[in-house]
Design an enzyme around this catalytic site. Structure first.
Site, PDB file in Angstrom:
ATOM      1  N   HIS A 119       1.767   1.444   6.224  1.00  0.00           N
ATOM      2  CA  HIS A 119       2.545   2.155   7.229  1.00  0.00           C
ATOM      3  C   HIS A 119       3.643   1.238   7.725  1.00  0.00           C
ATOM      4  CE1 HIS A 119       3.578   4.478  10.788  1.00  0.00           C
ATOM      5  NE2 HIS A 119       3.027   5.485  10.156  1.00  0.00           N
ATOM      6  N   ASP A 132      -2.622  10.142   6.592  1.00  0.00           N
ATOM      7  CA  ASP A 132      -2.607  11.069   5.458  1.00  0.00           C
ATOM      8  C   ASP A 132      -3.754  10.835   4.497  1.00  0.00           C
ATOM      9  OD1 ASP A 132      -0.340  12.454   6.195  1.00  0.00           O
ATOM     10  OD2 ASP A 132       0.932  10.824   5.484  1.00  0.00           O
TER      11      ASP A 132
HETATM   12  N1  ACO Z   1       0.234   0.675  -2.515  1.00  0.00           N
HETATM   13  C1  ACO Z   1       0.516  -0.530  -3.090  1.00  0.00           C
HETATM   14  N2  ACO Z   1       1.369  -1.426  -2.557  1.00  0.00           N
HETATM   15  C2  ACO Z   1       1.975  -1.115  -1.402  1.00  0.00           C
HETATM   16  C3  ACO Z   1       1.724   0.113  -0.755  1.00  0.00           C
HETATM   17  C4  ACO Z   1       0.808   1.019  -1.342  1.00  0.00           C
HETATM   18  N3  ACO Z   1       0.546   2.196  -0.771  1.00  0.00           N
HETATM   19  N4  ACO Z   1       2.465   0.170   0.384  1.00  0.00           N
HETATM   20  C5  ACO Z   1       3.149  -0.967   0.447  1.00  0.00           C
HETATM   21  N5  ACO Z   1       2.852  -1.753  -0.631  1.00  0.00           N
HETATM   22  C6  ACO Z   1       3.343  -3.130  -0.886  1.00  0.00           C
HETATM   23  C7  ACO Z   1       4.791  -3.111  -1.353  1.00  0.00           C
HETATM   24  O1  ACO Z   1       4.884  -3.043  -2.763  1.00  0.00           O
HETATM   25  C8  ACO Z   1       5.286  -4.419  -0.794  1.00  0.00           C
HETATM   26  O2  ACO Z   1       4.777  -5.453  -1.615  1.00  0.00           O
HETATM   27  P1  ACO Z   1       5.653  -6.817  -1.833  1.00  0.00           P
HETATM   28  O3  ACO Z   1       5.760  -7.418  -0.460  1.00  0.00           O
HETATM   29  O4  ACO Z   1       4.832  -7.599  -2.788  1.00  0.00           O
HETATM   30  O5  ACO Z   1       6.973  -6.359  -2.378  1.00  0.00           O
HETATM   31  C9  ACO Z   1       4.561  -4.552   0.564  1.00  0.00           C
HETATM   32  O6  ACO Z   1       3.346  -3.807   0.381  1.00  0.00           O
HETATM   33  C10 ACO Z   1       5.343  -3.988   1.739  1.00  0.00           C
HETATM   34  O7  ACO Z   1       5.686  -2.635   1.447  1.00  0.00           O
HETATM   35  P2  ACO Z   1       6.999  -1.909   1.950  1.00  0.00           P
HETATM   36  O8  ACO Z   1       7.302  -0.757   1.047  1.00  0.00           O
HETATM   37  O9  ACO Z   1       8.095  -2.927   2.150  1.00  0.00           O
HETATM   38  O10 ACO Z   1       6.562  -1.383   3.354  1.00  0.00           O
HETATM   39  P3  ACO Z   1       7.337  -0.294   4.182  1.00  0.00           P
HETATM   40  O11 ACO Z   1       7.008  -0.521   5.607  1.00  0.00           O
HETATM   41  O12 ACO Z   1       8.785  -0.257   3.812  1.00  0.00           O
HETATM   42  O13 ACO Z   1       6.706   1.101   3.663  1.00  0.00           O
HETATM   43  C11 ACO Z   1       5.257   2.939   3.368  1.00  0.00           C
HETATM   44  C12 ACO Z   1       5.712   1.795   4.297  1.00  0.00           C
HETATM   45  C13 ACO Z   1       6.477   3.722   2.881  1.00  0.00           C
HETATM   46  C14 ACO Z   1       4.372   3.875   4.173  1.00  0.00           C
HETATM   47  C15 ACO Z   1       4.498   2.328   2.158  1.00  0.00           C
HETATM   48  O14 ACO Z   1       3.376   1.596   2.614  1.00  0.00           O
HETATM   49  C16 ACO Z   1       4.036   3.392   1.149  1.00  0.00           C
HETATM   50  O15 ACO Z   1       4.807   3.766   0.271  1.00  0.00           O
HETATM   51  N6  ACO Z   1       2.771   3.907   1.295  1.00  0.00           N
HETATM   52  C17 ACO Z   1       2.289   4.959   0.428  1.00  0.00           C
HETATM   53  C18 ACO Z   1       2.845   6.306   0.879  1.00  0.00           C
HETATM   54  C19 ACO Z   1       2.210   6.804   2.160  1.00  0.00           C
HETATM   55  O16 ACO Z   1       0.995   6.790   2.310  1.00  0.00           O
HETATM   56  N7  ACO Z   1       3.061   7.286   3.082  1.00  0.00           N
HETATM   57  C20 ACO Z   1       2.591   7.876   4.335  1.00  0.00           C
HETATM   58  C21 ACO Z   1       3.045   7.063   5.504  1.00  0.00           C
HETATM   59  S1  ACO Z   1       2.343   7.685   6.985  1.00  0.00           S
HETATM   60  C22 ACO Z   1       3.280   8.991   7.415  1.00  0.00           C
HETATM   61  O17 ACO Z   1       4.410   9.177   7.059  1.00  0.00           O
HETATM   62  C23 ACO Z   1       2.620   9.959   8.286  1.00  0.00           C
END
Ligand code: ACO
Length: 427
Positions: free
Chosen positions: A306, A363
């Site tokens: 998140h 979610d």
């Molecule tokens: N699975 C695997 N790796 C992940 C995930 C995941 N679900 N989420 C983040 N990471 C990793 C990224 O690859 C990144 O790794 P790195 O540092 O080695 O490059 C690190 O964790 C940070 O991730 P970011 O994408 O920079 O985090 P950000 O805050 O931008 O994104 C987000 C948050 C979009 C929610 C992301 O965690 C994601 O895509 N999650 C899956 C989708 C999801 O569940 N979305 C619902 C969000 S809740 C809502 O909207 C109600």
């Protein structure tokens, strides 16, 4: 004012005010930065940028706190009903009995949707995703309610708010029924707001509708949990669209589109599809964990991570408990839930997820409850939109009452410099 931040640039010192919120959050006020220094700030994804001051929702991502107008989400989900929470979010205080009754009465007065709207719905193929349908219908409503654009007075604003709270559940139900080939019905004003929504969605022709309190309570709780989440992607979209004074309905329609994406509200559908795929693939959670960690694989563990919650998502805690209770009460055993629990256990111990502070978000569990309630998977994000409606309205109203300027970010241009045009035959 709390303090000042000093910016030193090209030998000059600039003082920037530091402002403090009511929960002691601090922010550097850069309103005069460009005018004084010629500089802008660069912050893709707005990870460090506050777009507004707001008194609607407080969340502390580190501590896992979420409060609507000061009331904790833990209390609201067990002590209040969705419509009370909607009133609280929009108008700032919990309603007393009379206020709630009047509010609900005003909503009931508007609970019809122009029959002509059915022709618009007719134009969609049955296979259309209900989020696209909902966004289009919400936007189309303005053609049938043109006075809803002009919201200069508080009264006009109230009428517009009541109108959309009344008609939106009808559109939600229609979006689902269209896909299922069921007749498009209207609600029953004798029912509560959430009961009515459920009946509109699930009433079958030739069958008497049976109200199930467990189901209604679970739905009510889910809607409350989703009702607001400060300046997320869809809410910021609603505020920025509304900042051009485009009107509430189209601002909401833009918010619905933003919510649709799998990185935002669309994650609940993506989670369930992922769990189903793992199930069909033999239930090997390790394989999918490895895929999620592989930088060359675009797969992400949906429902994990998140932008702001970096320890736990308080909504996920509440919903996980609710999922267990609902499945138990309804006597459902779901292999998908076992896969979800397995994934959660592994992820909570895996260094990749621990180091990046990736925890299950709201979610991850909401889809499991929706599924138990008989809601089709493509409707999951629509249910999120239904829950988020009061939050979007509250944020739009706050933005308009605060007379916020039109939202218009700057950019750092990194493209080609001035160059002469090359005629087609010379390219
Ligand atoms: N699975 C695997 N790796 C992940 C995930 C995941 N679900 N989420 C983040 N990471 C990793 C990224 O690859 C990144 O790794 P790195 O540092 O080695 O490059 C690190 O964790 C940070 O991730 P970011 O994408 O920079 O985090 P950000 O805050 O931008 O994104 C987000 C948050 C979009 C929610 C992301 O965690 C994601 O895509 N999650 C899956 C989708 C999801 O569940 N979305 C619902 C969000 S809740 C809502 O909207 C109600």
């Amino acid at each position: 004012m709390a303090d000042k931040a000093i910016l030193e640039y090209q030998g000059k010192r600039y003082e920037l005010p530091v402002v403090k919120g009511t929960e002691d959050e601090l922010a550097i006020d850069i309103k005069s930065l460009r005018a004084n220094t010629g500089l802008i700030t660069l912050d893709p994804g707005y990870k460090n940028t506050g777009s507004c001051s707001s008194s609607i929702t407080f969340l502390d991502g580190e501590k896992g706190v979420l409060r609507y107008r000061g009331y904790s989400i833990e209390e609201l989900t067990v002590k209040a009903e969705f419509l009370e929470v909607a009133y609280l979010l929009i108008f700032g205080e919990l309603p007393n009995k009379d206020q709630l009754q009047r509010f609900h009465g005003d909503i009931k007065q508007e609970s019809h949707v122009d029959e002509e709207m059915k022709k618009i719905l007719d134009g969609f193929p049955k296979s259309a995703h209900p989020m696209g349908v909902l966004s289009s219908l919400t936007s189309a409503l303005i053609a049938f309610n043109p006075s809803s654009v002009d919201v200069r007075s508080e009264e006009a604003m109230y009428n517009t708010i009541v109108r959309i709270l009344a008609k939106f559940p009808v559109l939600v139900a229609w979006a689902m029924r269209k896909r299922q080939g069921l007749p498009l019905d209207y609600g029953d004003d004798n029912l509560g707001y959430v009961e009515n929504l459920h009946k509109m969605m699930f009433k079958r022709p030739n069958k008497e509708y049976q109200l199930n309190k467990i189901v209604i309570d679970a739905l009510d709780q889910l809607l409350i949990l989703h009702a607001d989440h400060e300046q997320n992607c869809s809410t910021s979209t609603v505020r920025i669209t509304g900042s051009s004074h485009a009107g509430l309905f189209v601002s909401l329609s833009a918010g619905i589109s933003a919510l649709w994406g799998p990185l935002h509200g669309g994650a609940n559908q993506a989670v369930l599809e992922m769990l189903e795929a793992i199930h069909e693939d033999g239930g090997d959670t390790d394989k999918y964990m490895a895929k999620a960690k592989d930088k060359d694989d675009p797969f992400r563990l949906m429902g994990f991570g998140h932008r702001v919650y970096k320890n736990f998502d308080p909504r996920a805690r509440i919903i996980k408990k609710a999922a267990d209770e609902v499945l138990n009460d309804l006597g459902i055993t779901d292999p998908i839930l076992d896969i979800a629990k397995g994934l959660e256990k592994v992820a909570l111990e895996d260094p990749y997820f621990v180091e990046r502070k990736l925890y299950p978000n709201v979610d991850f569990y909401s889809g499991i409850i929706y599924r138990a309630l008989g809601i089709p998977v493509e409707m999951f994000t629509v249910m999120f939109a239904m829950g988020r409606l009061p939050g979007w309205i509250a944020q739009w109203r706050e933005m308009r009452l605060n007379k916020e300027p039109i939202g218009r970010p700057r950019q750092l241009y990194i493209g080609a410099n001035d160059r002469p045009f090359v005629p087609l035959k010379k390219r």
